[in-house]
Scaffold this motif. Structure first.
Motif, PDB file in Angstrom:
ATOM      1  N   LEU A 341     -39.580  -8.557 -31.794  1.00  0.00           N
ATOM      2  CA  LEU A 341     -38.468  -8.069 -32.224  1.00  0.00           C
ATOM      3  C   LEU A 341     -38.273  -6.753 -32.563  1.00  0.00           C
ATOM      4  O   LEU A 341     -37.170  -6.296 -32.221  1.00  0.00           O
ATOM      5  N   ARG A 342     -39.220  -6.008 -33.398  1.00  0.00           N
ATOM      6  CA  ARG A 342     -38.922  -4.699 -33.617  1.00  0.00           C
ATOM      7  C   ARG A 342     -39.159  -3.898 -32.199  1.00  0.00           C
ATOM      8  O   ARG A 342     -38.396  -3.017 -32.382  1.00  0.00           O
ATOM      9  N   ASP A 343     -39.978  -4.406 -31.219  1.00  0.00           N
ATOM     10  CA  ASP A 343     -39.855  -3.385 -30.334  1.00  0.00           C
ATOM     11  C   ASP A 343     -38.486  -3.535 -29.396  1.00  0.00           C
ATOM     12  O   ASP A 343     -38.044  -2.490 -28.845  1.00  0.00           O
ATOM     13  N   GLY A 344     -37.747  -4.628 -29.538  1.00  0.00           N
ATOM     14  CA  GLY A 344     -36.665  -4.827 -28.757  1.00  0.00           C
ATOM     15  C   GLY A 344     -35.503  -4.131 -29.436  1.00  0.00           C
ATOM     16  O   GLY A 344     -34.668  -3.561 -28.979  1.00  0.00           O
ATOM     17  N   LEU A 345     -35.614  -4.135 -30.823  1.00  0.00           N
ATOM     18  CA  LEU A 345     -34.803  -3.491 -31.667  1.00  0.00           C
ATOM     19  C   LEU A 345     -34.624  -1.876 -31.475  1.00  0.00           C
ATOM     20  O   LEU A 345     -33.734  -1.142 -31.642  1.00  0.00           O
ATOM     21  N   ARG A 346     -36.078  -1.672 -31.347  1.00  0.00           N
ATOM     22  CA  ARG A 346     -36.234  -0.008 -31.027  1.00  0.00           C
ATOM     23  C   ARG A 346     -35.405   0.631 -29.797  1.00  0.00           C
ATOM     24  O   ARG A 346     -34.942   1.382 -29.682  1.00  0.00           O
ATOM     25  N   THR A 347     -35.796  -0.338 -28.579  1.00  0.00           N
ATOM     26  CA  THR A 347     -35.265  -0.064 -27.361  1.00  0.00           C
ATOM     27  C   THR A 347     -33.550  -0.117 -27.391  1.00  0.00           C
ATOM     28  O   THR A 347     -32.704   0.718 -27.095  1.00  0.00           O
ATOM     29  N   LEU A 348     -33.049  -1.228 -28.352  1.00  0.00           N
ATOM     30  CA  LEU A 348     -31.704  -1.312 -28.536  1.00  0.00           C
ATOM     31  C   LEU A 348     -31.084   0.030 -29.321  1.00  0.00           C
ATOM     32  O   LEU A 348     -29.962   0.462 -28.753  1.00  0.00           O
ATOM     33  N   LEU A 349     -31.821   0.543 -30.373  1.00  0.00           N
ATOM     34  CA  LEU A 349     -31.564   1.737 -31.035  1.00  0.00           C
ATOM     35  C   LEU A 349     -31.273   2.884 -30.036  1.00  0.00           C
ATOM     36  O   LEU A 349     -30.548   3.625 -30.190  1.00  0.00           O
ATOM     37  N   ILE A 350     -32.527   3.133 -29.398  1.00  0.00           N
ATOM     38  CA  ILE A 350     -32.442   4.060 -28.433  1.00  0.00           C
ATOM     39  C   ILE A 350     -31.472   4.260 -27.388  1.00  0.00           C
ATOM     40  O   ILE A 350     -30.799   5.209 -27.213  1.00  0.00           O
ATOM     41  N   ALA A 351     -31.190   2.953 -26.764  1.00  0.00           N
ATOM     42  CA  ALA A 351     -29.980   2.677 -25.718  1.00  0.00           C
ATOM     43  C   ALA A 351     -28.609   3.125 -26.510  1.00  0.00           C
ATOM     44  O   ALA A 351     -27.861   3.720 -25.796  1.00  0.00           O
ATOM     45  N   VAL A 352     -28.419   2.442 -27.742  1.00  0.00           N
ATOM     46  CA  VAL A 352     -26.982   2.833 -28.257  1.00  0.00           C
ATOM     47  C   VAL A 352     -26.802   4.362 -28.543  1.00  0.00           C
ATOM     48  O   VAL A 352     -25.820   4.885 -28.198  1.00  0.00           O
ATOM     49  N   ALA A 353     -28.152   5.029 -29.071  1.00  0.00           N
ATOM     50  CA  ALA A 353     -27.727   6.460 -29.470  1.00  0.00           C
ATOM     51  C   ALA A 353     -27.749   7.306 -28.071  1.00  0.00           C
ATOM     52  O   ALA A 353     -27.041   8.486 -28.180  1.00  0.00           O
ATOM     53  N   GLY A 354     -28.342   6.790 -26.974  1.00  0.00           N
ATOM     54  CA  GLY A 354     -27.978   7.693 -25.722  1.00  0.00           C
ATOM     55  C   GLY A 354     -27.109   7.300 -25.009  1.00  0.00           C
ATOM     56  O   GLY A 354     -27.102   7.575 -23.656  1.00  0.00           O
ATOM     57  N   VAL A 361     -28.825  -3.600 -22.141  1.00  0.00           N
ATOM     58  CA  VAL A 361     -29.023  -4.866 -21.325  1.00  0.00           C
ATOM     59  C   VAL A 361     -30.455  -5.126 -21.437  1.00  0.00           C
ATOM     60  O   VAL A 361     -30.845  -6.151 -21.892  1.00  0.00           O
ATOM     61  N   VAL A 362     -31.396  -4.163 -21.058  1.00  0.00           N
ATOM     62  CA  VAL A 362     -32.872  -4.450 -21.230  1.00  0.00           C
ATOM     63  C   VAL A 362     -33.427  -4.991 -22.906  1.00  0.00           C
ATOM     64  O   VAL A 362     -34.161  -5.785 -22.881  1.00  0.00           O
ATOM     65  N   ALA A 363     -32.571  -4.294 -23.680  1.00  0.00           N
ATOM     66  CA  ALA A 363     -32.845  -4.594 -25.168  1.00  0.00           C
ATOM     67  C   ALA A 363     -32.535  -6.052 -25.426  1.00  0.00           C
ATOM     68  O   ALA A 363     -33.197  -6.662 -26.238  1.00  0.00           O
ATOM     69  N   ALA A 364     -31.358  -6.283 -25.102  1.00  0.00           N
ATOM     70  CA  ALA A 364     -30.775  -7.666 -25.089  1.00  0.00           C
ATOM     71  C   ALA A 364     -31.477  -8.717 -24.763  1.00  0.00           C
ATOM     72  O   ALA A 364     -31.887  -9.905 -25.075  1.00  0.00           O
TER      73      ALA A 364
END
Length: 571
Positions: A341-354, A361-364
């Motif tokens: 879950l932490r890895d997915g949230l990291r991907t989500l945060l990086i995607a939102v910031a970028g 979508v990958v993070a979701a």
């Protein structure tokens, strides 16, 4: 004839009081479900959406008042539900949040005699021997326990180095009350499971069971003390954060003794400014600390409402340095963040910031919100449009956007999202609660708070900390770009060949779905007109021809039912 005397739940025998409590929660939920169904589903089907929209603010305020009354009179877990709603300043309308805000401090106190009896039974000694002094007036009353100030005995003070402490004592009978509330919530979850639009996206019974586990842990003060130790160890070297010291000699399952760390409540902006502390800076630091809990420590305070966080001034701070600390208390509700879950949230945060729609979508998918079978082409396009129009805006800026623009975008985006196989993963309830409370708190401290500004620096640090660092990521993207460029001439040639062969096809599924929707709307409109005609005609014929009039009125129910329920269950 005298009016019948109303018997309060508190005057009933325990079993009868619990049954009355259970029925009261269910009847409240049933009434509200019926109102929502009527105004949000039935009226729009008859073209009366304007009535629903015009009356919505007043209805929301009345709902909040009714729930406020229910929560204060019942206490228990109902207070927790109200606290959650009052914190959603960024999502829920002010008619609800303003009305429920008082629930943070409005819980009635338990008489001291009952508190004293429970504490002495737990500690095994009279209260006068356990403490040199114990204030009978509580400093705070919460939904599951209440807090009193006290002073340690000379012996305990010498051992701990503490003098003044606070003692948290569980509310008598709270175990039984929590059991009743959970039984009612399980029943409501069973109702929600039969609503397709809810059941397709969230397993309501599973969420209630997660909430039940959390509630049982929250009324075990030994568990809370262990959580407090772990949280303090995580931030032991962080000057931004402070925690109370535990007095293990005076801790049991129902009694918790801590050092007194009372300071300025985090949402008291007047007191913060009087102490020379900028509320907007508090919001920024609070967001950073919560990010650290999720991504660095994987152990998150899941109940960060204003009553659980103090701002402690630091008078000796150097010029230009942070002149306050955030002091967290009440560690009964904590969220563990699993590695995946932490890895997915990291991907989500990086995607939102970028502003990366594909990364989002990958993070979701990684988090489990979006099922692997989902076709995400339209979702990526919609997210790209979302970032292009609203990306980077804070809550204050968003509030200035034309509501019609929001409405048009929401209609198109909502239709697309509803067609996707979305779900709310299990073990996310506490983390969602923490994020919701944090978001509401920050926007309350600073109306111009911009979550993008808080996320971008943290996302940059996450990128640098990843084993595949930023340079590797950029190199990988460059290789992908080269590969696409090399394949492009061949793909163009293939398309031209298919056009020459007459084998090019187009996906018209979205257009067909919209046409089907228009056909269904037209049929229901005809049915509604037919219903009105038959009803009026039957009423006119009742006097000259009662039989025919009655038949027409009865038969009008058929087009009415069709107009109301045709198409239910279709996406």
């Amino acid at each position: 004839m005298p009016a019948p005397r109303r018997i309060s739940a508190g005057s009933l025998p325990p079993a009868s009081a619990h049954r009355a409590r259970y029925r009261r929660i269910l009847s409240f939920a049933a009434r509200e479900f019926i109102k929502i169904w009527w105004f949000e589903l039935v009226l729009p089907r008859f073209g009366l959406s304007s009535v629903s929209e015009r009356t919505r603010p007043a209805r929301m305020q009345r709902f909040a008042r009714r729930f406020h009354t229910l929560a204060v009179s019942l206490g228990g877990l109902m207070i927790k539900v109200g606290q959650f709603m009052s914190s959603r300043l960024d999502v829920l309308p002010p008619e609800i949040t303003a009305e429920l805000e008082g629930l943070q401090d409005e819980v009635p106190a338990v008489p001291f005699a009952a508190i004293k009896q429970l504490a002495e039974a737990e500690l095994g000694v009279p209260l006068e021997r356990a403490y040199a002094w114990f204030d009978e007036v509580p400093v705070a009353a919460a939904s599951l326990g209440q807090v009193h100030r006290a002073r340690l005995s000379a012996l305990d003070a010498a051992d701990t180095g503490l003098g003044n402490v606070v003692v948290k004592v569980q509310r008598p009978g709270i175990d039984e009350i929590v059991a009743v509330d959970l039984a009612a919530l399980r029943r409501v979850a069973g109702w929600l499971r039969r609503v397709r639009i809810v059941a397709d996206r969230v397993d309501a019974p599973a969420l209630v069971e997660e909430f039940a586990q959390t509630s049982r842990e929250e009324i075990d003060y030994l568990h809370e003390a262990a959580n407090a130790e772990r949280f303090a160890a995580n931030f032991a070297d962080d000057p931004r954060v402070d925690t109370p010291q535990l007095v293990w000699e005076r801790i049991t399952r129902r009694v918790l003794t801590l050092s007194d760390v009372t300071a300025i409540k985090i949402n008291d902006k007047t007191a913060l400014r009087a102490a020379g502390i900028d509320p907007s800076e508090v919001a920024d630091v609070f967001a950073e600390v919560m990010f650290d809990q999720v991504f660095t420590h994987s152990f998150v305070h899941a109940d960060p409402h204003p009553g659980n966080i103090f701002v402690t001034p630091v008078p000796e701070a150097a010029p230009g340095a942070q002149n306050f600390r955030l002091t967290f208390i009440d560690f009964g509700m904590m969220a563990e963040v699993a590695p995946n879950l932490r890895d997915g949230l990291r991907t989500l945060l990086i995607a939102v910031a970028g502003r990366d729609s594909k990364g989002l979508v990958v993070a979701a998918r990684e988090i489990g919100v979006l099922l692997p079978s989902a076709d995400t082409v339209e979702l990526e396009r919609a997210l790209t449009a979302l970032f292009a129009r609203f990306g980077g805006m804070g809550f204050a800026e968003l509030s200035k956007v034309d509501p019609r623009e929001f409405s048009d975008f929401a209609d198109e985006f909502g239709d697309m999202v509803r067609s996707l196989p979305l779900q709310l993963p299990e073990n996310m309830l506490l983390l969602i609660r923490a994020v919701s409370l944090t978001s509401g708190m920050c926007s309350g401290l600073n109306p111009a708070f911009n979550v993008w500004d808080a996320a971008e620096p943290y996302a940059g640090r996450l990128l640098r900390d990843e084993s595949g660092n930023l340079a590797m990521t950029l190199a990988q993207q460059a290789m992908e770009t080269v590969a696409v460029t090399m394949r492009l001439p061949k793909r163009i040639d293939d398309v031209i060949t298919r056009i020459d062969d007459g084998t090019v096809s187009f996906d018209t599924s979205r257009l067909e779905r919209r046409l089907d929707s228009l056909v269904r709307i037209g049929r229901r409109a005809v049915a509604a007109v037919l219903f009105a005609g038959m009803l009026v005609g039957g009423g006119v014929l009742l006097t000259p021809n009662p039989v025919l009039g009655t038949v027409l009125i009865a038969a009008s129910a058929v087009p009415l039912l069709y107009a109301m329920f045709a198409g239910i269950g279709r996406r």
